[in-house]
Design a protein around this motif. Structure first.
Motif, PDB file in Angstrom:
ATOM      1  N   HIS A 240      39.482 -51.940 -75.081  1.00 56.02           N
ATOM      2  CA  HIS A 240      38.060 -51.085 -75.001  1.00 56.02           C
ATOM      3  C   HIS A 240      37.473 -51.206 -76.346  1.00 56.02           C
ATOM      4  CE1 HIS A 240      35.862 -47.164 -74.774  1.00 56.02           C
ATOM      5  NE2 HIS A 240      35.001 -48.253 -74.391  1.00 56.02           N
TER       6      HIS A 240
ATOM      7  N   THR B 122      41.601 -48.525 -60.919  1.00 54.13           N
ATOM      8  CA  THR B 122      42.254 -47.551 -61.850  1.00 54.13           C
ATOM      9  C   THR B 122      43.641 -48.435 -62.465  1.00 54.13           C
ATOM     10  OG1 THR B 122      41.721 -45.659 -60.810  1.00 54.13           O
ATOM     11  CG2 THR B 122      43.554 -45.446 -62.423  1.00 54.13           C
TER      12      THR B 122
ATOM     13  N   THR C  27      31.152 -53.864 -70.752  1.00 48.93           N
ATOM     14  CA  THR C  27      30.958 -52.321 -70.857  1.00 48.93           C
ATOM     15  C   THR C  27      29.272 -51.865 -70.229  1.00 48.93           C
ATOM     16  OG1 THR C  27      30.306 -52.036 -73.083  1.00 48.93           O
ATOM     17  CG2 THR C  27      32.616 -51.875 -72.514  1.00 48.93           C
TER      18      THR C  27
ATOM     19  N   ALA D 266      42.265 -45.962 -67.368  1.00 54.14           N
ATOM     20  CA  ALA D 266      41.011 -45.843 -67.201  1.00 54.14           C
ATOM     21  C   ALA D 266      40.677 -46.101 -65.787  1.00 54.14           C
ATOM     22  CB  ALA D 266      40.415 -47.100 -68.186  1.00 54.14           C
ATOM     23  N   THR D 267      39.645 -45.636 -65.494  1.00 56.04           N
ATOM     24  CA  THR D 267      39.042 -45.786 -63.910  1.00 56.04           C
ATOM     25  C   THR D 267      37.709 -46.371 -64.242  1.00 56.04           C
ATOM     26  OG1 THR D 267      40.089 -43.953 -63.208  1.00 56.04           O
ATOM     27  CG2 THR D 267      38.586 -44.616 -61.852  1.00 56.04           C
ATOM     28  N   VAL D 268      37.676 -47.708 -63.635  1.00 62.66           N
ATOM     29  CA  VAL D 268      36.169 -48.353 -63.709  1.00 62.66           C
ATOM     30  C   VAL D 268      35.637 -48.385 -62.360  1.00 62.66           C
ATOM     31  CG1 VAL D 268      35.357 -50.576 -64.343  1.00 62.66           C
ATOM     32  CG2 VAL D 268      37.397 -49.766 -65.589  1.00 62.66           C
ATOM     33  N   THR D 269      34.267 -47.934 -62.399  1.00 63.77           N
ATOM     34  CA  THR D 269      33.347 -47.847 -61.072  1.00 63.77           C
ATOM     35  C   THR D 269      32.496 -49.179 -61.209  1.00 63.77           C
ATOM     36  OG1 THR D 269      33.692 -45.427 -61.011  1.00 63.77           O
ATOM     37  CG2 THR D 269      31.720 -46.664 -59.740  1.00 63.77           C
TER      38      THR D 269
ATOM     39  N   THR E 104      36.134 -48.836 -57.060  1.00 58.97           N
ATOM     40  CA  THR E 104      36.894 -48.075 -58.352  1.00 58.97           C
ATOM     41  C   THR E 104      38.239 -48.848 -58.566  1.00 58.97           C
ATOM     42  OG1 THR E 104      37.810 -46.343 -57.281  1.00 58.97           O
ATOM     43  CG2 THR E 104      35.786 -45.942 -58.282  1.00 58.97           C
TER      44      THR E 104
ATOM     45  N   LYS F 129      30.569 -48.367 -65.014  1.00 60.14           N
ATOM     46  CA  LYS F 129      30.935 -46.969 -65.451  1.00 60.14           C
ATOM     47  C   LYS F 129      32.326 -46.846 -65.554  1.00 60.14           C
ATOM     48  CE  LYS F 129      26.554 -45.150 -63.135  1.00 60.14           C
ATOM     49  NZ  LYS F 129      26.147 -44.085 -62.502  1.00 60.14           N
ATOM     50  N   PHE F 130      32.861 -45.944 -66.540  1.00 60.85           N
ATOM     51  CA  PHE F 130      34.253 -45.838 -66.687  1.00 60.85           C
ATOM     52  C   PHE F 130      34.602 -44.420 -67.460  1.00 60.85           C
ATOM     53  CE2 PHE F 130      32.571 -48.358 -70.420  1.00 60.85           C
ATOM     54  CZ  PHE F 130      33.252 -47.695 -71.056  1.00 60.85           C
ATOM     55  N   THR F 131      35.754 -44.185 -66.909  1.00 63.49           N
ATOM     56  CA  THR F 131      36.287 -43.109 -67.618  1.00 63.49           C
ATOM     57  C   THR F 131      37.721 -43.189 -68.426  1.00 63.49           C
ATOM     58  OG1 THR F 131      37.353 -42.217 -65.649  1.00 63.49           O
ATOM     59  CG2 THR F 131      34.981 -41.194 -66.170  1.00 63.49           C
TER      60      THR F 131
END
Length: 252
Positions: free
Chosen positions: A196, A190, A215, A179-182, A188, A219-221
């Protein structure tokens, strides 16, 4: 004729003596004590009757148990565990180890006698076409986009057999995701996805530090390759599964 019958009788007696000499001598008291220990220490993973449980294989069908002589194979696994697997090391006395071994061997013998061992035979899952399975792996299944038969899957069929292999193929539990969290500041982070849910996302970064955030504040991917296995569940035909299993079982 009588000479021939005598030879057959002698051969049968000899075979019986040999079998008796090679069969393990099991002590009833050890077996009973081993059952209690097994349920306490091993039952959750391997099942209370040693035929498989939450994460451990059926020990009554285990090649290691089959090859074990007086604990020479089972003992090291119990006391040292198996690195990079769910099998931990256990601190047991010599007496406790002997009791566990007696119970495991007795379960194998008894279930074989009754012919009611649970599970699926490896041969039942070898009915597919290897070439068709390889074609699916490289093509329609898109397996090769994430996996390599000479890389991460090398030796797969030696580590997992039969139903355990098929379960891992269809439902790859505990597969890692990133996961990459901004953050609001734009920074960021990672790392390996550790948590989650609807409220929290947590990652462990490359330095080993754990971070988590609400959450709704970041922002995250998420990159979860195992999701591709989930997508395939609705697309597989029976032939696809059988063929892919046949191919995967050649990766030894």
């Amino acid at each position: 004729m009588m000479q021939k019958l005598r030879i057959i009788w002698l051969a049968a007696v000899t075979a019986g003596i040999a079998a008796a000499q090679t069969a393990p001598v099991l002590n009833a008291a050890q077996i009973d004590a081993g059952k209690v220990l097994f349920v306490e220490k091993c039952g959750f993973c391997h099942g209370p009757d040693a035929t498989g449980g939450e994460s451990g294989p059926d020990l009554t069908r285990s090649d290691l148990v089959d090859a074990d002589k007086a604990g020479d194979k089972i003992g090291p696994v119990v006391r040292e565990g198996r690195p990079r697997t769910a099998m931990p090391a256990f601190q047991v006395s010599d007496q406790e180890l002997a009791e566990l071994i007696a119970f495991i061997h007795n379960q194998k013998i008894e279930l074989e006698k009754r012919g009611n061992r649970k599970g699926v035979e490896v041969a039942d899952l070898q009915t597919g076409n290897v070439e068709a399975g390889k074609k699916y792996f490289d093509g329609a299944g898109k397996c090769a986009s994430c996996h390599s038969p000479t890389g991460d899957l090398k030796g797969l069929a030696s580590r997992l057999k039969g139903l355990r292999l098929e379960e891992r193929m269809l439902y790859p539990g505990n597969a890692s995701a990133k996961a990459t969290v901004t953050l609001p500041s734009g920074e960021t982070i990672t790392g390996k996805l550790m948590l989650h849910d609807d409220f929290t996302i947590g990652v462990r970064d490359e330095q080993g530090w754990y971070h988590s955030w609400p959450t709704d504040q970041v922002k995250f991917t998420i990159d979860a390759p195992a999701e591709a296995h989930v997508d395939l569940l609705s697309k597989y035909t029976d032939a696809d599964i059988h063929d892919l299993m046949a191919y995967l079982q050649t990766l030894k």
